[in-house]
Design a protein around this motif. Sequence first.
Motif, PDB file in Angstrom:
ATOM      1  N   CYS A   1       0.938  -1.340   0.067  1.00  0.00           N
ATOM      2  CA  CYS A   1      -0.110   0.217  -0.060  1.00  0.00           C
ATOM      3  C   CYS A   1       0.807   1.292   0.117  1.00  0.00           C
TER       4      CYS A   1
ATOM      5  N   CYS B   1      -4.289  -5.642   1.415  1.00  0.00           N
ATOM      6  CA  CYS B   1      -4.663  -4.864   0.424  1.00  0.00           C
ATOM      7  C   CYS B   1      -4.357  -5.845  -1.019  1.00  0.00           C
TER       8      CYS B   1
ATOM      9  N   SER C   1      -6.676  -7.249   7.313  1.00  0.00           N
ATOM     10  CA  SER C   1      -7.202  -6.514   5.969  1.00  0.00           C
ATOM     11  C   SER C   1      -6.163  -6.068   5.022  1.00  0.00           C
TER      12      SER C   1
ATOM     13  N   LYS D   1      -2.270   1.294   5.431  1.00  0.00           N
ATOM     14  CA  LYS D   1      -3.771   0.664   5.290  1.00  0.00           C
ATOM     15  C   LYS D   1      -3.831  -1.138   5.306  1.00  0.00           C
ATOM     16  N   CYS D   2      -2.903  -1.466   5.004  1.00  0.00           N
ATOM     17  CA  CYS D   2      -2.666  -3.092   4.810  1.00  0.00           C
ATOM     18  C   CYS D   2      -2.285  -3.571   5.958  1.00  0.00           C
ATOM     19  N   THR D   3      -3.107  -4.626   6.244  1.00  0.00           N
ATOM     20  CA  THR D   3      -2.461  -5.555   7.643  1.00  0.00           C
ATOM     21  C   THR D   3      -2.954  -6.988   7.012  1.00  0.00           C
TER      22      THR D   3
END
Length: 103
Positions: free
Chosen positions: A41, A53, A51, A46-48
């Motif tokens: 990302c 990407c 969750s 924002k990327c885990t």
Amino acid sequence: GIVLSKRGPGGGYQLSRKPDHISVAEVINAVDKDTLHTRTCGGAGKCTEESPCMAHKLWSGLNDHLNGYLKSVTLGTILADSDNRMPPLGMAPKVEPHAALHA
């Protein structure tokens, strides 16, 4: 650690183990643990794992291969590179694919 220190006259630093027993990955981790991890990302956070990407699996797999290669190259290998002992990237040991790639 990877270095030992001795204070005072005649002091200094030396490796804690033989160069053949210290991987490049250990040296990089000693300086900056985040260096060995590519960012997904664009590093926006924002990327885990919970969750991911769209490119998460790709970058996780790249991390696994990069870390596997750097663990396979030692300081001794680099010192002896004039003898062409350094394994080409394609010859790095096989790394188990990241579990997320098979999900």
